[in-house]
Scaffold this motif. Structure first.
Motif, PDB file in Angstrom:
ATOM      1  N   ASP A   1      52.488  53.870  17.669  1.00  0.00           N
ATOM      2  CA  ASP A   1      52.663  54.978  16.722  1.00  0.00           C
ATOM      3  C   ASP A   1      51.648  56.097  16.958  1.00  0.00           C
ATOM      4  O   ASP A   1      51.588  57.053  16.204  1.00  0.00           O
ATOM      5  CB  ASP A   1      52.498  54.476  15.278  1.00  0.00           C
TER       6      ASP A   1
ATOM      7  N   ARG B   1      55.877  46.691  10.499  1.00  0.00           N
ATOM      8  CA  ARG B   1      54.486  47.134  10.400  1.00  0.00           C
ATOM      9  C   ARG B   1      53.794  46.361   9.284  1.00  0.00           C
ATOM     10  O   ARG B   1      54.389  46.058   8.262  1.00  0.00           O
ATOM     11  CB  ARG B   1      54.382  48.635  10.089  1.00  0.00           C
TER      12      ARG B   1
ATOM     13  N   LYS C   1      52.007  57.972  12.929  1.00  0.00           N
ATOM     14  CA  LYS C   1      53.191  58.019  12.059  1.00  0.00           C
ATOM     15  C   LYS C   1      52.903  57.614  10.617  1.00  0.00           C
ATOM     16  O   LYS C   1      53.826  57.542   9.812  1.00  0.00           O
ATOM     17  CB  LYS C   1      54.293  57.127  12.637  1.00  0.00           C
TER      18      LYS C   1
ATOM     19  N   PHE D   1      59.792  54.598  13.098  1.00  0.00           N
ATOM     20  CA  PHE D   1      59.032  53.391  13.425  1.00  0.00           C
ATOM     21  C   PHE D   1      59.917  52.460  14.252  1.00  0.00           C
ATOM     22  O   PHE D   1      61.074  52.239  13.923  1.00  0.00           O
ATOM     23  CB  PHE D   1      58.572  52.672  12.145  1.00  0.00           C
TER      24      PHE D   1
END
Length: 167
Positions: free
Chosen positions: A142, A46, A68, A42
């Motif tokens: 992602d 998030r 992801k 990442f």
């Protein structure tokens, strides 16, 4: 009353999705997971979780892609189930999200993180409205859309992949 796909698209203000179908984000948690607490792939912080409405109609499909995070599909409405295809350990796994358990349909289907997956209706004359919940929360950075190169990685699945890849 039998609602149509057009009703849901208009009423829920859905927009076209890059992978196919229609969507609108309905939830993004205010809480954030810092990047240093996430797996190394990442690129930033998030949100804990996100959720969208997602609708497929007719011959529309969600093209092969991966993200992801884990993704949970929830069935809400429609006159068709959605078949979710995922590639796991080199094998094609098919799960149906719908509201008819007697037809092997499930109300929720889980797609593990970093899994190539696609979806299409089981009845192209119908539509389905689902919700997709992603945790850690979805960010387009992602998201990876498959192309024909996926065929080289899984030649044994070339027929299935070719049907559900956008060129």
């Amino acid at each position: 009353m039998g609602y149509t796909s057009e009703f849901y698209i208009k009423k829920m203000q859905l927009q076209r999705h890059p992978e196919g179908g229609w969507f609108r984000e309905i939830y993004r948690s205010k809480e954030v997971i810092p990047q240093n607490s996430l797996p190394v792939d990442f690129s930033g912080d998030r949100n804990f979780s996100t959720s969208i409405y997602y609708l497929l109609e007719g011959e529309d499909f969600s093209a092969f892609h991966r993200i992801k995070s884990d993704e949970i599909w929830h069935f809400y409405a429609g006159n068709s189930a959605i078949e979710v295809w995922s590639i796991q350990n080199g094998q094609l796994v098919k799960q149906k999200v719908g509201n008819h358990p007697e037809n092997e349909e499930q109300f929720q289907v889980i797609v593990p993180k970093n899994t190539w997956f696609a979806a299409r209706l089981t009845n192209i004359k119908g539509f389905a409205l689902v919700g997709c919940t992603v945790s850690p929360g979805f960010h387009f950075e992602d998201f990876e859309m498959a192309n024909k190169n996926l065929l080289g990685k899984f030649p044994q699945l070339s027929e299935e992949i070719e049907r559900l890849v956008k060129i």
